[in-house]
Design an enzyme around this catalytic site. Structure first.
Site, PDB file in Angstrom:
ATOM      1  N   LYS A 169       7.103 -17.842  16.572  1.00 53.31           N
ATOM      2  CA  LYS A 169       7.661 -16.977  17.637  1.00 53.31           C
ATOM      3  C   LYS A 169       7.072 -15.539  17.532  1.00 53.31           C
ATOM      4  O   LYS A 169       7.477 -14.819  16.404  1.00 53.31           O
ATOM      5  CB  LYS A 169       9.341 -16.606  17.688  1.00 53.31           C
ATOM      6  CG  LYS A 169      10.213 -16.263  18.822  1.00 53.31           C
ATOM      7  CD  LYS A 169      11.324 -15.587  18.519  1.00 53.31           C
ATOM      8  CE  LYS A 169      11.138 -14.156  17.811  1.00 53.31           C
ATOM      9  NZ  LYS A 169      10.669 -13.034  18.981  1.00 53.31           N
ATOM     10  N   GLU A 242       7.701  -9.837   4.314  1.00 53.80           N
ATOM     11  CA  GLU A 242       6.689  -8.776   4.297  1.00 53.80           C
ATOM     12  C   GLU A 242       7.479  -7.717   4.971  1.00 53.80           C
ATOM     13  O   GLU A 242       7.535  -7.653   6.288  1.00 53.80           O
ATOM     14  CB  GLU A 242       5.327  -8.866   4.587  1.00 53.80           C
ATOM     15  CG  GLU A 242       4.526  -7.640   4.038  1.00 53.80           C
ATOM     16  CD  GLU A 242       4.299  -6.767   5.110  1.00 53.80           C
ATOM     17  OE1 GLU A 242       5.134  -5.670   4.990  1.00 53.80           O
ATOM     18  OE2 GLU A 242       3.262  -6.692   5.988  1.00 53.80           O
ATOM     19  N   CYS A 276       2.426  -1.395   8.198  1.00 57.74           N
ATOM     20  CA  CYS A 276       3.499  -1.356   7.084  1.00 57.74           C
ATOM     21  C   CYS A 276       3.071  -0.644   5.909  1.00 57.74           C
ATOM     22  O   CYS A 276       3.752   0.126   5.403  1.00 57.74           O
ATOM     23  CB  CYS A 276       4.053  -2.856   6.879  1.00 57.74           C
ATOM     24  SG  CYS A 276       4.900  -3.906   8.147  1.00 57.74           S
ATOM     25  N   GLU A 373      11.255   5.601   7.123  1.00 57.97           N
ATOM     26  CA  GLU A 373       9.829   5.149   7.318  1.00 57.97           C
ATOM     27  C   GLU A 373       9.511   5.521   8.638  1.00 57.97           C
ATOM     28  O   GLU A 373      10.380   5.039   9.781  1.00 57.97           O
ATOM     29  CB  GLU A 373       9.667   3.508   7.162  1.00 57.97           C
ATOM     30  CG  GLU A 373       8.498   3.077   7.655  1.00 57.97           C
ATOM     31  CD  GLU A 373       8.265   1.289   7.511  1.00 57.97           C
ATOM     32  OE1 GLU A 373       7.144   1.014   7.439  1.00 57.97           O
ATOM     33  OE2 GLU A 373       9.263   0.894   7.588  1.00 57.97           O
TER      34      GLU A 373
END
Length: 469
Positions: A169, A242, A276, A373
């Protein structure tokens, strides 16, 4: 675009009664419709994968490797059209889209070289003990919007190479290039081995709790990762997560700032900061702080930010409004708390989710711009005087994806890099990865690793075989 977009279930194109719109972030306008999977579509995809699994599991690994290389060939043949689709839905310039597709092809070919070992623990006249690795069954893959083709490749190809079947997905922000990747792959794969479903939040939750799925691999935010763990608990699914990163880099007083400034710039702002493992917090010794900050700011001010349709564009927009609003809020908070902007800092009034490459100084830990972040084109540069204090500040985060040390003294830098609490540490580099080297997060940046034989084994169940002669 006039192209029709469909899911692939059991090797067939499948449309849905409902759809959702996909936005071009350079214009902040819908440009395509995507099918919205129902629970019945998901059940059909899982059933197809489960049916295909025994035959695919028993297919010799050399044949699976051959098919992965055939998929790589198909993607390469389609790369120009795929790059247009990718850049339109994600926002990245055409050259960056081609770079992502090229990396995906490389990863496919390298993954096809992997072979799980059979280890012999004991072998004597009485006993032989072997350790084997076997596929898990059906893998559910949930991918993000920042690198939709490359990260789908990272999820799907080792799962297939290990002998699993997959239901993927993609992010509802960027589903179309992933759907095309699955379509290309299905020309070569047996029916049901690789299936796709698309939709918004509900279908993802259904995947993570589905009793017919044996493992979840997810790349995305830490809060979503926590939800996936909770939802997968009832069936004890294997997990590879992750998750978020707020990577810190520390520049030592002996660093060559002329040499490292363009590298730090590239590692901070690549994909408009939407990676990331991008460099997101830069700690610079006070003796170099002002000079290095200015060098990075010069590069940021000269950068061309624009739509993918403009060949001169080097950096694209933020991919979606939520991320655009977050970056703008972080910049405003830094400004309100005394941050000094050497480049960027203010969004323009043009259409689309464009935010200029931004360099901000006079910020420190405890401010949102440093502690959170950003996942966007904004780099906070923090002044420090003591390296032990800088290491402690770099480690004072719930995240631990990556970190780096920058110095001309390689031995010293290597020793300091090992003190960083992160899954990957670099010296005089950041965010560079290899299909042969494991990559994964420490602390709340994830569980498990990807790439190399370590990543392949994440998709396999260890089985110990005792043989009594």
């Amino acid at each position: 675009m006039t192209q029709s977009h469909a899911m692939i279930i059991n090797g067939e194109r499948v449309e849905a009664a409902g759809t959702f719109g996909v936005i071009d972030p350079a214009r902040a306008e819908f440009f395509a419709d995507c099918p919205a999977a129902s629970p019945e579509h998901l059940d059909a995809a899982v059933a197809a994968a489960r049916k295909a699994f025994p035959t695919w599991r028993d297919t010799v690994i050399e044949e699976r490797a051959r098919l992965l290389n055939e998929i790589a060939n198909a993607v390469e043949a389609d790369k120009d059209a795929l790059a247009v689709l990718l850049s339109t839905e994600q926002g990245k310039p055409r050259a960056s889209a081609h770079g992502e597709i090229g990396a995906a092809i490389h990863w496919m070919r390298e993954t096809a070289k992997l072979r799980p070992p059979v280890e012999v623990i004991r072998d004597d006249e009485k006993n032989r003990i072997e350790v084997h690795r076997k596929p898990l069954g059906v893998v559910g893959s949930i991918t993000p919007w920042n690198h939709p083709v490359l990260i789908a490749t990272w999820h799907v190809m080792p799962a297939l190479m290990a002998g699993n079947c997959v239901v993927i997905k993609p992010s509802s922000y960027t589903p179309l290039s992933t759907l095309r990747l699955v379509e290309l792959a299905n020309v070569h794969l047996p029916r049901g081995v690789l299936n796709s479903v698309t939709g918004e939040g509900g279908i993802g939750r259904a995947i993570t709790g589905h009793p017919g799925i044996d493992k979840i691999v997810f790349t995305g935010s830490t809060p979503t990762g926590r939800n996936i763990m909770s939802n997968a608990a009832d069936t004890l699914k294997r997990l590879t997560l992750e998750l978020g990163g707020n990577d810190a880099a520390i520049v030592l007083p002996d660093a060559d700032i002329d040499a490292i400034a363009p590298v730090i710039f590239a590692k901070s702002f690549g994909n408009s900061g939407q990676t990331c493992a991008a460099l997101k917090r830069l700690y610079v010794h006070e003796s170099l702080h002002d000079a290095l900050a200015e060098k990075i700011a010069v590069l940021a001010r000269a950068a061309k930010v624009g739509p993918a349709s403009d060949p001169a564009s080097q950096f694209g927009p933020l991919q979606n409004k939520a991320q655009f609003d977050l970056v703008r809020a972080l910049a405003d908070d830094a400004r309100a708390n005394g941050g000094r902007f050497l480049a960027g800092g203010e969004a323009s009034d043009e259409a689309g989710y464009f935010f200029p490459l931004t360099v901000v100084t006079e910020v420190t830990d405890g401010m949102r711009i440093v502690d959170e972040e950003q996942f966007g084109p904004i780099l906070p540069i923090v002044r420090y005087s003591d390296v032990d204090d800088a290491i402690a500040r770099a480690n004072a985060s719930e995240n631990g994806l990556g970190g780096s040390i920058w110095s001309t003294d390689i031995k010293k830098a290597e020793a300091l890099a090992r003190r960083l609490e992160c899954g990957t540490a670099w010296v005089n580099d950041h965010s560079s990865i290899s299909p042969a080297a494991p990559f994964g997060g420490a602390k709340q940046s994830g569980i498990g690793v990807e790439f190399g034989h370590w990543g392949l084994e994440e998709y396999m169940q260890m089985q110990t075989v005792h043989i009594t002669r």
